[in-house]
Design a protein around this motif. Structure first.
Motif, PDB file in Angstrom:
ATOM      1  N   VAL A  78      18.005   6.056  -6.592  1.00 39.01           N
ATOM      2  CA  VAL A  78      16.596   6.043  -7.002  1.00 39.01           C
ATOM      3  C   VAL A  78      15.682   6.159  -5.787  1.00 39.01           C
ATOM      4  CG1 VAL A  78      14.773   4.730  -8.131  1.00 39.01           C
ATOM      5  CG2 VAL A  78      17.082   4.743  -9.109  1.00 39.01           C
ATOM      6  N   MET A  79      15.756   5.192  -4.892  1.00 35.64           N
ATOM      7  CA  MET A  79      14.822   5.150  -3.775  1.00 35.64           C
ATOM      8  C   MET A  79      15.066   6.247  -2.740  1.00 35.64           C
ATOM      9  SD  MET A  79      12.935   2.788  -4.825  1.00 35.64           S
ATOM     10  CE  MET A  79      11.852   2.625  -3.402  1.00 35.64           C
ATOM     11  N   GLN A  80      16.308   6.716  -2.632  1.00 37.18           N
ATOM     12  CA  GLN A  80      16.614   7.749  -1.640  1.00 37.18           C
ATOM     13  C   GLN A  80      16.871   9.103  -2.285  1.00 37.18           C
ATOM     14  OE1 GLN A  80      19.700   6.423   1.033  1.00 37.18           O
ATOM     15  NE2 GLN A  80      18.852   4.350   1.181  1.00 37.18           N
ATOM     16  N   SER A  81      16.418   9.260  -3.502  1.00 39.69           N
ATOM     17  CA  SER A  81      16.645  10.514  -4.210  1.00 39.69           C
ATOM     18  C   SER A  81      15.883  11.652  -3.544  1.00 39.69           C
ATOM     19  CB  SER A  81      16.208  10.385  -5.673  1.00 39.69           C
ATOM     20  OG  SER A  81      16.328  11.630  -6.321  1.00 39.69           O
ATOM     21  N   SER A  82      16.531  12.806  -3.462  1.00 35.55           N
ATOM     22  CA  SER A  82      15.884  14.002  -2.912  1.00 35.55           C
ATOM     23  C   SER A  82      15.222  14.835  -4.001  1.00 35.55           C
ATOM     24  CB  SER A  82      16.920  14.860  -2.172  1.00 35.55           C
ATOM     25  OG  SER A  82      17.955  15.261  -3.062  1.00 35.55           O
TER      26      SER A  82
END
Length: 570
Positions: A78-82
């Motif tokens: 979620v937080m590091q999704s590209s």
């Protein structure tokens, strides 16, 4: 005020969503990332079985229960999704492990969707967490078995050849060398017979452990097949390969193995090859290591032999490849044909039946006989395909010509081939009346290899209504006691004796004796390779029933029975 749909209890007869989710081990969640608030469905305690639910009211608290060995977590996807949210949210699905109080690990499948805030960054996510511990264990088990052997714990053949390929590539790029050892546990079949398969498995496992103990850290060991192991030796010269092989031989040979059935003495035989000196791809490495192993076992079991190039072996190998391609192409292109050689009555010289002989048509239209093809096909395991095709062609001719009587040769491999029997039985049932016009020929060498097995074959063929003959009779020196037991209808005397009997008193006596003994057993006789009238006259005088050979007519792709009618073989 009416309760919300999500708040009211299910009415009688209505499905209860919460109960359904609990039953299948699922719980829904809603995660507000700005406040890190994590809201769970009312069945969270029943599904996750976590003692203190207060720990999972925030994303950070929930993350404290994650297994440190997880490769990916909800924060990562979620937080590091590209990905970017186009207004419909971004879907995700991951697996990770949760540690309950006491260290119990439970595997979860997290399926959800996150939505972006005004700044385009994730602001909200919701989804469903599902317990998948059992499935995860099964997947891990399958993943393990895809790379490792279940019995020994060593690499399986697929993974071993993958390692071999990498070692070979490194050796080629680095201008160095590697080696491959193919190891066979000697006499494992005898151990199976003497002690049972369980003890044989113990022996295989013990051999693997001893081999492993004798290897360098950089070497790779795998179970290649039932009784075979393979070892990849990186950065290995021919001399170092020989030293390693001797060390492995001694490690197995010099100390007996303790099993649950007692002490078992075991030896191994090794074939080895250095690459890329003698092979530049994995298939050649494996093939030539097998060649070396085969030669070592033939020379002296319990020994090591390194592969050495042989012009003769390479020529045979290339010929096998060429022959395989030619046979398969002929089958695929429907270039398998029949030629028919007459078998005539000794007195009247009228055709009694025709032997159906296989021919292969080449691309230029020329034909070749099966003399050179069948031995190669038998060696390469292709003869059953040829036999099936020939049987189909023979039956097609019998169906097309109600007056034709034909014989067909069957190789030893096809006598046990279910496909051959299926074809024969199906065709005979489909076309009643052709069985009595079909003669099945088996060679004497095949018959004496296993008399009881041949008896069963003969009985089965005759039960279908066909006649049966032994071809090349005399070459294998079958006893007449066995001949009586086989129950065949006809013997075809080996032409090697017939062609010389006018010049050899020994051959003449041998042929005459076989005819007289066959008549005593009420068997009809065919003399093969009859080439002149003198021989035909002698055979007629001795009471031979039928003649076959160049004097009576050579094999032809023509169908001579179309112009005339044959007498029926009783």
């Amino acid at each position: 005020m009416e309760p919300k749909e999500s708040e009211r209890a299910a009415l009688p007869g209505e499905p209860d969503p919460i109960r359904i989710l609990t039953a299948i081990g699922e719980v829904a969640y809603d995660w507000r990332l700005d406040s890190d608030t994590l809201t769970w469905g009312p069945n969270v305690e029943a599904v996750l079985n976590i003692e203190s639910l207060s720990k999972i009211r925030t994303g950070r608290g929930y993350a404290q229960l994650f297994d440190p060995e997880n490769l990916v977590t909800p924060y990562d996807v979620v937080m590091q999704s590209s990905h970017q949210d186009d207004g419909r949210g971004v879907a995700y699905q991951i697996e990770y492990a949760l540690l309950r109080e006491g260290g119990e690990r439970v595997w979860l499948e997290d399926t959800g969707r996150w939505f972006a805030g005004p700044n385009g960054r994730p602001a909200h996510a919701h989804g469903v967490v599902r317990i998948v511990s059992e499935r995860h264990e099964n997947d891990q088990r399958l993943a393990y078995l895809s790379r490792f052997d279940d019995l020994t714990g060593e690499m399986n053949r697929w993974r071993l050849t993958e390692i071999l390929g990498a070692a070979l590539d490194d050796a080629i790029k680095g201008r160095s060398s590697c080696a491959f050892l193919l190891i066979a546990v000697d006499n494992l079949a005898r151990i199976n017979e003497a002690y049972g398969f369980g003890i044989a498995d113990e022996v295989i496992s013990a051999v693997a452990r001893r081999l492993r103990a004798k290897l360098r850290a950089s070497d790779a060991l795998g179970r290649f097949s039932g009784n075979k192991f393979g070892i990849v030796l990186r950065n290995c010269t021919p001399d170092e390969m020989a030293v390693a092989a001797d060390r492995l031989l001694a490690g197995i040979r010099d100390e007996v193995m303790q099993t649950s059935a007692g002490v078992v003495a075991v030896t191994i035989t090794i074939g080895g090859i250095v690459a890329p000196r003698h092979a530049r791809d994995v298939s050649d490495v494996l093939a030539r290591a097998q060649e070396a192993l085969t030669l070592a076992k033939a020379k002296r079991p319990g020994s090591f032999l390194a592969y050495r190039p042989s012009v003769e072996r390479e020529a045979i190998r290339r010929e096998n490849i060429r022959a395989t391609d030619e046979i398969v192409a002929a089958l695929n292109d429907r270039r398998i044909l029949l030629a028919f050689e007459p078998v005539v009555d000794t007195v009247t010289r009228e055709p009694v039946f025709y032997e159906s002989l296989m021919r292969i048509r080449f691309g230029d239209g020329s034909l070749t006989s099966a003399i050179g093809i069948v031995p190669v096909a038998e060696r390469l395991g292709l003869v059953r395909l040829l036999d099936n095709r020939v049987l189909e062609l023979v039956i097609a001719d019998l169906v097309a010509a109600p007056n034709a009587v034909l014989s067909v040769n069957v190789s030893p491999a096809s006598t046990l081939d279910p496909d051959w029997w299926t074809t024969l039985g199906a065709q005979l049932r489909a076309y009643p009346g052709i069985a009595e016009r079909l003669i099945v020929e088996i060679t004497e060498m095949a018959a004496i290899h296993d008399v009881e097995e041949t008896r069963a074959f003969v009985s089965r063929v005759k039960d279908l209504g066909c006649h049966i003959a032994i071809d090349d009779f005399g070459a294998g020196h079958t006893s007449f006691r066995n001949l009586r037991r086989l129950g065949v209808d006809m013997v075809k005397i080996d032409g090697a004796f017939v062609e010389n009997m006018t010049r050899s008193a020994d051959d003449a006596m041998f042929v005459r004796t076989m005819i007289e003994l066959a008549r005593g057993l009420d068997l009809r006789t065919v003399a093969e390779w009859v080439q002149d009238e003198e021989a035909a006259a002698m055979l007629r005088e001795w009471g031979c029933d039928y003649l076959q050979g160049s004097l009576l007519g050579t094999a032809s792709t023509d169908r001579p029975w179309i112009a005339g009618r044959q007498d029926h073989v009783a």
